[in-house]
Design a protein around this motif. Sequence first.
Motif, PDB file in Angstrom:
ATOM      1  N   ALA A  40       0.841  -1.208   0.000  1.00  0.00           N
ATOM      2  CA  ALA A  40       0.000   0.000   0.000  1.00  0.00           C
ATOM      3  C   ALA A  40       0.873   1.253   0.000  1.00  0.00           C
ATOM      4  N   ARG A  41       1.920   1.253   0.804  1.00  0.00           N
ATOM      5  CA  ARG A  41       2.833   2.407   0.848  1.00  0.00           C
ATOM      6  C   ARG A  41       3.567   2.575  -0.477  1.00  0.00           C
ATOM      7  N   ASP A  42       4.016   1.467  -1.067  1.00  0.00           N
ATOM      8  CA  ASP A  42       4.765   1.519  -2.325  1.00  0.00           C
ATOM      9  C   ASP A  42       3.919   2.023  -3.487  1.00  0.00           C
ATOM     10  N   PHE A  43       2.645   1.664  -3.527  1.00  0.00           N
ATOM     11  CA  PHE A  43       1.770   2.074  -4.627  1.00  0.00           C
ATOM     12  C   PHE A  43       1.197   3.472  -4.444  1.00  0.00           C
ATOM     13  N   TYR A  44       1.231   4.006  -3.217  1.00  0.00           N
ATOM     14  CA  TYR A  44       0.683   5.334  -2.940  1.00  0.00           C
ATOM     15  C   TYR A  44       1.311   6.377  -3.866  1.00  0.00           C
ATOM     16  N   PRO A  45       0.548   7.278  -4.488  1.00  0.00           N
ATOM     17  CA  PRO A  45      -0.840   7.641  -4.208  1.00  0.00           C
ATOM     18  C   PRO A  45      -1.871   6.815  -4.965  1.00  0.00           C
ATOM     19  N   ASN A  46      -1.450   5.754  -5.651  1.00  0.00           N
ATOM     20  CA  ASN A  46      -2.402   4.887  -6.342  1.00  0.00           C
ATOM     21  C   ASN A  46      -2.894   3.787  -5.416  1.00  0.00           C
ATOM     22  N   GLU A  47      -4.030   3.231  -5.773  1.00  0.00           N
ATOM     23  CA  GLU A  47      -4.537   2.053  -5.076  1.00  0.00           C
ATOM     24  C   GLU A  47      -3.800   0.824  -5.595  1.00  0.00           C
ATOM     25  N   PHE A  48      -3.784  -0.221  -4.784  1.00  0.00           N
ATOM     26  CA  PHE A  48      -3.359  -1.526  -5.273  1.00  0.00           C
ATOM     27  C   PHE A  48      -4.450  -2.513  -4.869  1.00  0.00           C
ATOM     28  N   ALA A  49      -4.474  -3.663  -5.520  1.00  0.00           N
ATOM     29  CA  ALA A  49      -5.477  -4.682  -5.190  1.00  0.00           C
ATOM     30  C   ALA A  49      -4.912  -6.066  -5.443  1.00  0.00           C
ATOM     31  N   GLY A  50      -5.432  -7.023  -4.724  1.00  0.00           N
ATOM     32  CA  GLY A  50      -5.008  -8.399  -4.904  1.00  0.00           C
ATOM     33  C   GLY A  50      -6.023  -9.363  -4.325  1.00  0.00           C
ATOM     34  N   PHE A  51      -5.718 -10.628  -4.460  1.00  0.00           N
ATOM     35  CA  PHE A  51      -6.577 -11.698  -3.963  1.00  0.00           C
ATOM     36  C   PHE A  51      -5.849 -12.424  -2.849  1.00  0.00           C
ATOM     37  N   LEU A  52      -6.590 -12.830  -1.832  1.00  0.00           N
ATOM     38  CA  LEU A  52      -6.003 -13.450  -0.655  1.00  0.00           C
ATOM     39  C   LEU A  52      -6.198 -14.962  -0.673  1.00  0.00           C
ATOM     40  N   ARG A  53      -5.088 -15.671  -0.449  1.00  0.00           N
ATOM     41  CA  ARG A  53      -5.138 -17.124  -0.353  1.00  0.00           C
ATOM     42  C   ARG A  53      -5.198 -17.525   1.120  1.00  0.00           C
ATOM     43  N   GLU A  54      -6.044 -18.510   1.377  1.00  0.00           N
ATOM     44  CA  GLU A  54      -6.257 -18.985   2.741  1.00  0.00           C
ATOM     45  C   GLU A  54      -5.804 -20.434   2.862  1.00  0.00           C
ATOM     46  N   LYS A  55      -5.201 -20.741   3.988  1.00  0.00           N
ATOM     47  CA  LYS A  55      -4.821 -22.124   4.282  1.00  0.00           C
ATOM     48  C   LYS A  55      -5.172 -22.388   5.735  1.00  0.00           C
TER      49      LYS A  55
ATOM     50  N   GLY B  30      -7.839 -21.850   7.374  1.00  0.00           N
ATOM     51  CA  GLY B  30      -8.586 -20.765   8.012  1.00  0.00           C
ATOM     52  C   GLY B  30      -7.797 -19.489   8.242  1.00  0.00           C
ATOM     53  N   ILE B  31      -6.586 -19.397   7.684  1.00  0.00           N
ATOM     54  CA  ILE B  31      -5.733 -18.220   7.897  1.00  0.00           C
ATOM     55  C   ILE B  31      -5.272 -17.695   6.545  1.00  0.00           C
ATOM     56  N   PHE B  32      -5.413 -16.379   6.338  1.00  0.00           N
ATOM     57  CA  PHE B  32      -4.888 -15.776   5.112  1.00  0.00           C
ATOM     58  C   PHE B  32      -3.369 -15.749   5.201  1.00  0.00           C
ATOM     59  N   GLU B  33      -2.730 -16.324   4.157  1.00  0.00           N
ATOM     60  CA  GLU B  33      -1.276 -16.486   4.191  1.00  0.00           C
ATOM     61  C   GLU B  33      -0.549 -15.862   3.013  1.00  0.00           C
ATOM     62  N   GLU B  34      -1.234 -15.653   1.872  1.00  0.00           N
ATOM     63  CA  GLU B  34      -0.559 -15.143   0.676  1.00  0.00           C
ATOM     64  C   GLU B  34      -1.471 -14.185  -0.065  1.00  0.00           C
ATOM     65  N   VAL B  35      -0.838 -13.305  -0.861  1.00  0.00           N
ATOM     66  CA  VAL B  35      -1.576 -12.420  -1.752  1.00  0.00           C
ATOM     67  C   VAL B  35      -1.189 -12.763  -3.185  1.00  0.00           C
ATOM     68  N   LEU B  36      -2.164 -12.700  -4.068  1.00  0.00           N
ATOM     69  CA  LEU B  36      -1.953 -12.922  -5.494  1.00  0.00           C
ATOM     70  C   LEU B  36      -2.366 -11.649  -6.222  1.00  0.00           C
ATOM     71  N   ILE B  37      -1.443 -11.074  -6.965  1.00  0.00           N
ATOM     72  CA  ILE B  37      -1.745  -9.898  -7.773  1.00  0.00           C
ATOM     73  C   ILE B  37      -2.136 -10.408  -9.155  1.00  0.00           C
ATOM     74  N   ALA B  38      -3.311 -10.018  -9.609  1.00  0.00           N
ATOM     75  CA  ALA B  38      -3.815 -10.480 -10.903  1.00  0.00           C
ATOM     76  C   ALA B  38      -2.939  -9.964 -12.038  1.00  0.00           C
ATOM     77  N   PRO B  39      -2.879 -10.713 -13.145  1.00  0.00           N
ATOM     78  CA  PRO B  39      -2.107 -10.267 -14.308  1.00  0.00           C
ATOM     79  C   PRO B  39      -2.710  -8.998 -14.926  1.00  0.00           C
ATOM     80  N   ASN B  40      -1.861  -8.154 -15.469  1.00  0.00           N
ATOM     81  CA  ASN B  40      -2.261  -6.928 -16.183  1.00  0.00           C
ATOM     82  C   ASN B  40      -3.176  -6.008 -15.376  1.00  0.00           C
ATOM     83  N   PRO B  41      -2.789  -5.676 -14.158  1.00  0.00           N
ATOM     84  CA  PRO B  41      -3.649  -4.790 -13.368  1.00  0.00           C
ATOM     85  C   PRO B  41      -3.498  -3.331 -13.787  1.00  0.00           C
TER      86      PRO B  41
END
Length: 123
Positions: A18-33, A35-46
């Motif tokens: 979030a700090r690195d992308f500021y002032p732009n937004e960033f977004a991703g998908f969260l992987r769970e294992k 019952g705990i979120f452990e990884e983020v996946l950034i979609a291709p061509n965002p």
Amino acid sequence: MEKVKIRRELLEYLLELARDFYPNEFAGFLREKDGIFEEVLIAPNPHFGRSSAFFDTWMLPYDESIKGTVHSHPGPNPRPSRADLNFFSKFGGVHIIIAYPFVEDSVRAYRSDGSPLRIEIVK
């Protein structure tokens, strides 16, 4: 209030993104294992802009471990916008918003309907 669990290491990485992308937004998908979120996946061509983040969900691989989303707000408001709620309703799961100034206290989690969830940070 129901809670969502996230690994401390992942939360720290998301705050850094979030700090690195500021002032732009960033977004991703969260992987769970287990019952705990452990990884983020950034979609291709965002596209990460100052007022929105866009990615083509059709470009995501089939992945049953994706149980949520994360995105940043370059302003101090951590509440979901109408556009956020529209996206939440289509994607489902848990949705984390990281608001400026991108510290632990500016992170919020929501259900698909926009109702809040408590966040538990685990090792």
